[in-house]
Design a protein around this motif. Structure first.
Motif, PDB file in Angstrom:
ATOM      1  N   ASN A   1      -7.009  -1.503   2.785  1.00 40.70           N
ATOM      2  CA  ASN A   1      -6.534  -0.320   2.085  1.00 40.70           C
ATOM      3  C   ASN A   1      -6.333   0.826   3.080  1.00 40.70           C
ATOM      4  OD1 ASN A   1      -5.789   0.987  -0.264  1.00 40.70           O
ATOM      5  ND2 ASN A   1      -7.882   1.563  -0.816  1.00 40.70           N
TER       6      ASN A   1
ATOM      7  N   PRO B   1      -7.524   5.522   2.643  1.00 37.02           N
ATOM      8  CA  PRO B   1      -8.744   6.200   3.109  1.00 37.02           C
ATOM      9  C   PRO B   1      -8.689   6.586   4.587  1.00 37.02           C
ATOM     10  CG  PRO B   1      -9.311   4.283   1.777  1.00 37.02           C
ATOM     11  CD  PRO B   1      -7.823   4.208   2.043  1.00 37.02           C
TER      12      PRO B   1
ATOM     13  N   GLU C   1     -11.193  -3.867   3.188  1.00 32.96           N
ATOM     14  CA  GLU C   1     -10.394  -5.024   2.749  1.00 32.96           C
ATOM     15  C   GLU C   1     -10.228  -5.057   1.239  1.00 32.96           C
ATOM     16  OE1 GLU C   1     -11.881  -8.844   3.958  1.00 32.96           O
ATOM     17  OE2 GLU C   1     -11.678  -8.329   6.078  1.00 32.96           O
ATOM     18  N   PHE C   2      -9.049  -5.490   0.806  1.00 35.69           N
ATOM     19  CA  PHE C   2      -8.835  -5.719  -0.615  1.00 35.69           C
ATOM     20  C   PHE C   2      -9.590  -6.979  -1.041  1.00 35.69           C
ATOM     21  CE2 PHE C   2      -4.929  -3.393   0.523  1.00 35.69           C
ATOM     22  CZ  PHE C   2      -5.037  -2.358  -0.389  1.00 35.69           C
ATOM     23  N   ARG C   3     -10.143  -6.937  -2.258  1.00 34.29           N
ATOM     24  CA  ARG C   3     -10.702  -8.165  -2.816  1.00 34.29           C
ATOM     25  C   ARG C   3      -9.555  -9.133  -3.036  1.00 34.29           C
ATOM     26  NH1 ARG C   3     -14.590  -5.390  -5.228  1.00 34.29           N
ATOM     27  NH2 ARG C   3     -13.116  -4.479  -6.670  1.00 34.29           N
TER      28      ARG C   3
ATOM     29  N   TRP D   1       1.944   3.846  -2.797  1.00 33.12           N
ATOM     30  CA  TRP D   1       0.878   2.849  -2.645  1.00 33.12           C
ATOM     31  C   TRP D   1       0.917   1.759  -3.715  1.00 33.12           C
ATOM     32  CZ3 TRP D   1      -3.357   1.405  -5.653  1.00 33.12           C
ATOM     33  CH2 TRP D   1      -4.357   0.662  -4.998  1.00 33.12           C
TER      34      TRP D   1
ATOM     35  N   TRP E   1      -0.969   9.486  -5.174  1.00 31.78           N
ATOM     36  CA  TRP E   1      -1.958  10.542  -5.259  1.00 31.78           C
ATOM     37  C   TRP E   1      -2.214  11.036  -3.854  1.00 31.78           C
ATOM     38  CZ3 TRP E   1      -3.118   5.583  -4.484  1.00 31.78           C
ATOM     39  CH2 TRP E   1      -4.050   5.293  -3.501  1.00 31.78           C
TER      40      TRP E   1
ATOM     41  N   CYS F   1      -6.596   0.303  -8.578  1.00 30.42           N
ATOM     42  CA  CYS F   1      -7.629   1.301  -8.256  1.00 30.42           C
ATOM     43  C   CYS F   1      -7.520   1.669  -6.783  1.00 30.42           C
ATOM     44  CB  CYS F   1      -9.024   0.754  -8.540  1.00 30.42           C
ATOM     45  SG  CYS F   1     -10.318   1.865  -7.922  1.00 30.42           S
TER      46      CYS F   1
ATOM     47  N   MET G   1      -9.487   3.124  -4.833  1.00 29.51           N
ATOM     48  CA  MET G   1     -10.716   2.919  -4.070  1.00 29.51           C
ATOM     49  C   MET G   1     -11.219   1.481  -4.183  1.00 29.51           C
ATOM     50  SD  MET G   1     -10.853   5.790  -2.729  1.00 29.51           S
ATOM     51  CE  MET G   1     -12.338   5.487  -1.774  1.00 29.51           C
ATOM     52  N   GLN G   2     -10.488   0.636  -4.939  1.00 26.57           N
ATOM     53  CA  GLN G   2     -10.901  -0.763  -5.148  1.00 26.57           C
ATOM     54  C   GLN G   2     -12.353  -0.805  -5.643  1.00 26.57           C
ATOM     55  OE1 GLN G   2      -8.559  -3.756  -4.263  1.00 26.57           O
ATOM     56  NE2 GLN G   2      -7.575  -1.961  -5.146  1.00 26.57           N
ATOM     57  N   ALA G   3     -12.630   0.007  -6.660  1.00 26.29           N
ATOM     58  CA  ALA G   3     -13.992   0.142  -7.177  1.00 26.29           C
ATOM     59  C   ALA G   3     -14.256  -0.746  -8.386  1.00 26.29           C
ATOM     60  CB  ALA G   3     -14.251   1.610  -7.553  1.00 26.29           C
TER      61      ALA G   3
END
Lengths: 397, 63
Positions: free
Chosen positions: A40, A43, A59-61, A292, A327, B55, B57-59
């Motif tokens: 990602n 950040p 890392e992305f899941r 994004w 955002w 999401c 923030m991948q939360a």
């Protein structure tokens, strides 16, 4: 054989997941230039600059469906023969494919400014961010080239860390292209309240220093201290490896509403920042959108299209009705947008005041084309609905 | 079969993208932090995964 996904970013990951979800069970190989699994990036200009960066934590899941995908990371793609259905990697490996996903994304545009290279960096990768983070300290002098979202976010983060920040840009206001003059000016005033300086309508002509930059020379002759320099002056699509295949590569890769690459008979789709597609909200003219959420939206659609092509089914050629969304966080300001404010011909603050919390409507000849909320995210629901209605009324939707 | 939705409230920054995707599964509390339905039917898995995907923030985890 199987599917080769060229590019290990978010779009490539979502395309692979979507291929599996759509029933494709053949081999999938993801080839990526960076040594990391898809991670990602937002950040990197914000939270990640405040402490040591852990790439694994970004890392992305990955969904269970892609557990059997082969990852060839740290292995950039160098060329493709679409008619012969092969991709060539920089190390000379030739990968044959049944289907190809073009997901090589963007690279930062670099400016040929004379002077030492040390201390200068774009901000795209975790390595870039770590490089910048190690130099950002209380009292250090950040100079940002460019006044778009990345530039503004880095400046805000730098001020929070106690560094000075100067934004140098040819534009008249920060964020003027995505958000317009009035909002751009309001964002400038907020940054100025936090101690950020601007040199607008200006460029940097040289950096001074021995191994590492210590000062920047502006085109009005001013010399300003500069020990951390972030180049955030736009991007270039990574399309060169596709040359020689008869594709339209004028600005990214031209695809149809199903993300199938135009100009080739081979089953090839493109996703994410590099794809130029017709978006229902904006009409028939194809667009390349760097927001994004679009790698996820285009990746899903492209995976379904490619699965259909490989399974001998008819792909969905209907309109692409995804809603662009972005955002941005700067200080305590939370910007949220839906649609395409950058395409507007008129802009109006419809709720609140542009210098505090507000909602801004962006319109073109056909009505609402985008909306922006400043600290008003929950209140954007009805505006997003109006935009979705416009997209659903597009021809053929 | 039920689907478990887990939100890492420390990661959440209150962007609300999940709410825009599935406003009957996700919401923001008074501190603008995500709250989600703990368990939903298998028929809602796709909606929950869509929200988790977007999401910033991948939360959100969908199990």
């Amino acid at each position: 054989m199987g599917v080769v996904v060229a590019g290990a970013g978010l779009g490539g990951l979502r395309a692979a997941e979507s291929l599996r979800a759509a029933g494709y069970s053949g081999e999938i190989t993801v080839v990526g230039e960076e040594p990391h699994h898809p991670y990602n990036r937002p950040p990197l200009s914000k939270q990640a600059l405040s402490g040591p960066i852990d790439p694994a934590g970004l890392e992305f899941r990955r969904k269970a469906g892609v557990d059997d995908v082969q990852w060839r990371l740290g292995s950039p793609v160098a060329g493709a023969d679409l008619a012969g259905r092969t991709v060539t990697l920089a190390d000379g490996t030739v990968l044959p494919f049944d289907g190809l996903v073009v997901a090589t994304g963007l690279r930062p545009r670099r400016l040929p400014i004379p002077g030492p290279a040390g201390g200068r960096s774009p901000l795209r990768t975790v390595e870039d961010a770590e490089h910048i983070r190690q130099r950002l300290a209380p009292g250090s002098h950040l100079v940002v080239l460019g006044a778009g979202f990345i530039g503004c976010e880095v400046a805000a983060t730098a001020r929070a860390l106690g560094a000075d920040a100067l934004l140098v840009a040819v534009d008249e206001e920060p964020l003027i292209r995505p958000l317009g003059r009035e909002v751009g000016a309001a964002m400038r005033r907020r940054h100025e309240e936090h101690g950020v300086e601007f040199a607008l309508g200006r460029t940097v002509t040289a950096f001074e220093g021995v191994d590492s930059a210590e000062a920047a020379v502006l085109d009005d002759g001013r010399i300003v201290p500069a020990d951390v320099i972030v180049e955030a002056v736009g991007t270039q699509p990574n399309v060169e490896w596709l040359a020689g295949n008869g594709l339209d590569l004028t600005d990214g890769v031209l695809v149809d509403s199903g993300m199938q690459v135009q100009g080739t008979d081979a089953p090839v789709v493109a996703v994410g920042d590099i794809a130029r597609y017709p978006l229902a909200l904006a009409g028939p003219g194809p667009l390349r959108i760097e927001h994004w959420n679009m790698p996820t939206e285009t990746g899903r659609r492209a995976g379904r299209t490619l699965a259909a092509l490989l399974l001998g089914e008819a792909p969905d050629r209907g309109p692409f009705t995804a809603m662009p969304s972005f955002w941005s966080d700067q200080y305590d300001i939370s910007l949220q947008s839906f649609g395409l404010p950058g395409l507007a011909t008129s802009v109006e603050v419809v709720e609140g005041d542009v210098d505090s919390d507000c909602i801004v409507e962006y319109r073109d000849d056909d009505g609402l084309i985008g909306v922006l909320g400043i600290n008003r995210t929950p209140d954007l629901v009805p505006y997003r609905k109006r935009l979705a209605e416009r997209a659903s009324q597009a021809e053929g939707a | 079969m039920t689907v478990r939705i887990v939100v890492d409230r420390d990661k959440c920054q209150g962007y609300g993208q999940c709410v825009f995707e599935a406003d009957d599964l996700f919401g923001l509390d008074e501190s603008d932090t995500c709250v989600a339905a703990a368990e939903v039917g298998e028929d809602r898995r796709a909606d929950a995964e869509r929200a988790a995907d977007v999401c910033p923030m991948q939360a959100i985890t969908v199990e």
